[in-house]
Design a protein around this motif. Structure first.
Motif, PDB file in Angstrom:
ATOM      1  N   GLU A   1     -15.990   1.527-123.250  1.00  0.00           N
ATOM      2  CA  GLU A   1     -16.368   1.356-124.655  1.00  0.00           C
ATOM      3  C   GLU A   1     -17.836   0.959-124.776  1.00  0.00           C
ATOM      4  N   ALA A   2     -18.282   0.039-123.915  1.00  0.00           N
ATOM      5  CA  ALA A   2     -19.675  -0.407-123.951  1.00  0.00           C
ATOM      6  C   ALA A   2     -20.624   0.736-123.599  1.00  0.00           C
ATOM      7  N   PHE A   3     -20.237   1.550-122.637  1.00  0.00           N
ATOM      8  CA  PHE A   3     -21.080   2.679-122.240  1.00  0.00           C
ATOM      9  C   PHE A   3     -21.133   3.746-123.334  1.00  0.00           C
ATOM     10  N   ILE A   4     -19.997   4.034-123.918  1.00  0.00           N
ATOM     11  CA  ILE A   4     -19.954   5.034-124.992  1.00  0.00           C
ATOM     12  C   ILE A   4     -20.780   4.573-126.188  1.00  0.00           C
TER      13      ILE A   4
ATOM     14  N   SER B  99     -12.468 -17.029-112.886  1.00  0.00           N
ATOM     15  CA  SER B  99     -11.796 -17.568-114.069  1.00  0.00           C
ATOM     16  C   SER B  99     -10.298 -17.304-114.014  1.00  0.00           C
ATOM     17  N   LYS B 100      -9.529 -18.251-114.561  1.00  0.00           N
ATOM     18  CA  LYS B 100      -8.084 -18.048-114.656  1.00  0.00           C
ATOM     19  C   LYS B 100      -7.743 -17.067-115.774  1.00  0.00           C
ATOM     20  N   GLU B 101      -8.688 -16.871-116.665  1.00  0.00           N
ATOM     21  CA  GLU B 101      -8.513 -15.923-117.758  1.00  0.00           C
ATOM     22  C   GLU B 101      -9.354 -14.667-117.475  1.00  0.00           C
ATOM     23  N   SER B 102      -8.921 -13.542-118.023  1.00  0.00           N
ATOM     24  CA  SER B 102      -9.665 -12.296-117.861  1.00  0.00           C
ATOM     25  C   SER B 102     -10.773 -12.254-118.907  1.00  0.00           C
ATOM     26  N   GLU B 103     -12.001 -12.415-118.459  1.00  0.00           N
ATOM     27  CA  GLU B 103     -13.135 -12.487-119.365  1.00  0.00           C
ATOM     28  C   GLU B 103     -14.191 -11.451-118.986  1.00  0.00           C
ATOM     29  N   VAL B 104     -14.633 -10.686-119.972  1.00  0.00           N
ATOM     30  CA  VAL B 104     -15.711  -9.727-119.760  1.00  0.00           C
ATOM     31  C   VAL B 104     -17.038 -10.384-120.097  1.00  0.00           C
ATOM     32  N   ASP B 105     -18.033 -10.162-119.253  1.00  0.00           N
ATOM     33  CA  ASP B 105     -19.384 -10.648-119.541  1.00  0.00           C
ATOM     34  C   ASP B 105     -20.057  -9.579-120.405  1.00  0.00           C
ATOM     35  N   THR B 106     -19.865  -9.679-121.714  1.00  0.00           N
ATOM     36  CA  THR B 106     -20.324  -8.636-122.634  1.00  0.00           C
ATOM     37  C   THR B 106     -21.841  -8.469-122.625  1.00  0.00           C
ATOM     38  N   GLU B 107     -22.561  -9.562-122.417  1.00  0.00           N
ATOM     39  CA  GLU B 107     -24.024  -9.487-122.409  1.00  0.00           C
ATOM     40  C   GLU B 107     -24.526  -8.672-121.216  1.00  0.00           C
ATOM     41  N   SER B 108     -23.995  -8.968-120.033  1.00  0.00           N
ATOM     42  CA  SER B 108     -24.385  -8.220-118.837  1.00  0.00           C
ATOM     43  C   SER B 108     -23.964  -6.760-118.945  1.00  0.00           C
ATOM     44  N   LEU B 109     -22.779  -6.541-119.469  1.00  0.00           N
ATOM     45  CA  LEU B 109     -22.258  -5.182-119.596  1.00  0.00           C
ATOM     46  C   LEU B 109     -23.151  -4.335-120.502  1.00  0.00           C
ATOM     47  N   LYS B 110     -23.551  -4.892-121.636  1.00  0.00           N
ATOM     48  CA  LYS B 110     -24.414  -4.148-122.558  1.00  0.00           C
ATOM     49  C   LYS B 110     -25.782  -3.874-121.932  1.00  0.00           C
ATOM     50  N   ARG B 111     -26.339  -4.869-121.256  1.00  0.00           N
ATOM     51  CA  ARG B 111     -27.646  -4.685-120.613  1.00  0.00           C
ATOM     52  C   ARG B 111     -27.591  -3.576-119.572  1.00  0.00           C
TER      53      ARG B 111
ATOM     54  N   ALA C 143     -25.454  -1.109-119.379  1.00  0.00           N
ATOM     55  CA  ALA C 143     -25.250   0.170-120.059  1.00  0.00           C
ATOM     56  C   ALA C 143     -26.582   0.724-120.563  1.00  0.00           C
ATOM     57  N   LEU C 144     -27.407  -0.140-121.143  1.00  0.00           N
ATOM     58  CA  LEU C 144     -28.699   0.286-121.680  1.00  0.00           C
ATOM     59  C   LEU C 144     -29.663   0.697-120.568  1.00  0.00           C
ATOM     60  N   GLU C 145     -29.609  -0.005-119.434  1.00  0.00           N
ATOM     61  CA  GLU C 145     -30.479   0.358-118.311  1.00  0.00           C
ATOM     62  C   GLU C 145     -30.101   1.735-117.760  1.00  0.00           C
ATOM     63  N   ILE C 146     -28.802   2.001-117.652  1.00  0.00           N
ATOM     64  CA  ILE C 146     -28.347   3.311-117.179  1.00  0.00           C
ATOM     65  C   ILE C 146     -28.777   4.395-118.157  1.00  0.00           C
ATOM     66  N   LYS C 147     -28.586   4.136-119.450  1.00  0.00           N
ATOM     67  CA  LYS C 147     -28.953   5.116-120.478  1.00  0.00           C
ATOM     68  C   LYS C 147     -30.448   5.399-120.436  1.00  0.00           C
ATOM     69  N   SER C 148     -31.268   4.367-120.285  1.00  0.00           N
ATOM     70  CA  SER C 148     -32.716   4.552-120.232  1.00  0.00           C
ATOM     71  C   SER C 148     -33.119   5.423-119.043  1.00  0.00           C
ATOM     72  N   SER C 149     -32.460   5.209-117.907  1.00  0.00           N
ATOM     73  CA  SER C 149     -32.783   6.008-116.725  1.00  0.00           C
ATOM     74  C   SER C 149     -32.394   7.466-116.923  1.00  0.00           C
ATOM     75  N   LEU C 150     -31.219   7.705-117.463  1.00  0.00           N
ATOM     76  CA  LEU C 150     -30.771   9.077-117.666  1.00  0.00           C
ATOM     77  C   LEU C 150     -31.633   9.792-118.708  1.00  0.00           C
ATOM     78  N   ASP C 151     -32.094   9.067-119.713  1.00  0.00           N
ATOM     79  CA  ASP C 151     -32.997   9.653-120.701  1.00  0.00           C
ATOM     80  C   ASP C 151     -34.351   9.987-120.085  1.00  0.00           C
ATOM     81  N   ASN C 152     -34.771   9.155-119.132  1.00  0.00           N
ATOM     82  CA  ASN C 152     -36.076   9.343-118.506  1.00  0.00           C
ATOM     83  C   ASN C 152     -36.077  10.471-117.485  1.00  0.00           C
TER      84      ASN C 152
END
Length: 266
Positions: A95-98, A16-28, A30-39
């Protein structure tokens, strides 16, 4: 200890010519990492790419190429623009991870690393060790640094992985990309692309045409070369598709995930 690299193509629209974050992928992710660390508690270092944030200014100002002294003022601005761009992406990621409860702390490469001819030659990792000991998750990313030969250069997330692994000796290195692993050509555009379950030698590159666009950090070939060096030290890596739901969780839990293992030997 795990070192997890999340590619810029997963977190942003890299073309992209613009700086765009894929917020959906980022949140997913983050949650997968959190689930693993909790487990199952584990030490974790996260490395992420620059994607659509860092690559455009680095390419525009030709960071890492030789230049005349008269060009230095403009090169400095390019360095600053690139550093600021990747720092913005890192802020969004942290921010998404926190937000999901991950205790991440950003450690920019430009703040403590230097290079010689585009290779990291210094960088004290005591801070990483102290943060890990306190239960934090250090986050580092592709960045620009001072270079003893070229004045300034780009250091890719893939090279950061090599440097960190060489000095911290992790149990596993994981690269999350936008494909299932290593192919001899781009599987998104070639139906006859051959998948490598294991990559053991640079000789395998003889018929290799790459799987992603070649960029300022070297693309898939660059990743393989960095990881084969680690393989020589006995550190095994795996390249997986981080766009597939639960792949990151599974690989952090040592569950079976399709991907390419980078190692030496049979």
């Amino acid at each position: 200890m795990f070192i997890l690299k999340i590619g810029g193509s997963i977190l942003t629209n890299k073309d992209s010519k613009e700086s765009e974050v894929d917020t959906e992928s980022l949140k997913r992710i983050a949650l997968e990492i959190k689930s693993s660390l909790d487990n199952s508690p584990k030490e974790l270092i996260i490395v992420h790419g620059a994607g659509s944030f860092g690559h455009p200014p680095a390419k525009k100002y030709k960071i890492g190429e030789k230049f005349d002294e008269s060009e230095y003022p403009q090169k400095r601005i390019g360095f600053c623009e690139t550093q600021n761009a990747v720092k913005k992406l890192n802020m969004y990621i942290c921010e998404a991870f926190i937000d999901v409860g991950l205790p991440v702390v950003a450690i920019p490469a430009s703040s403590f690393m230097t290079a010689t001819n585009k290779r990291i030659t210094s960088g004290n990792l005591d801070a990483f060790k102290r943060y890990l000991d306190k239960g934090f998750i250090p986050v580092i990313y592709g960045d620009v640094v001072l270079d003893d030969e070229l004045e300034i250069c780009v250091i890719s997330g893939d090279q950061l992985i090599q440097y960190l692994a060489m000095n911290l000796n992790p149990d596993k290195v994981i690269l999350g990309t936008d494909v299932d692993g290593v192919y001899n050509k781009n599987p998104k555009t070639h139906d006859d692309a051959i998948f490598f379950e294991k990559f053991t030698s640079l000789k395998d590159l003889d018929t290799f045409e790459g799987t992603t666009n070649v960029d300022v950090t070297g693309g898939m070939v660059g990743k393989i070369k960095e990881l084969l060096y680690l393989a020589d030290l006995g550190i095994e890596s795996k390249i997986i598709n981080a766009e597939v739901e639960n792949n990151i969780y599974k690989v952090l839990e040592n569950e079976e995930v399709k991907g390419t293992v980078i190692s030496r030997g049979n």
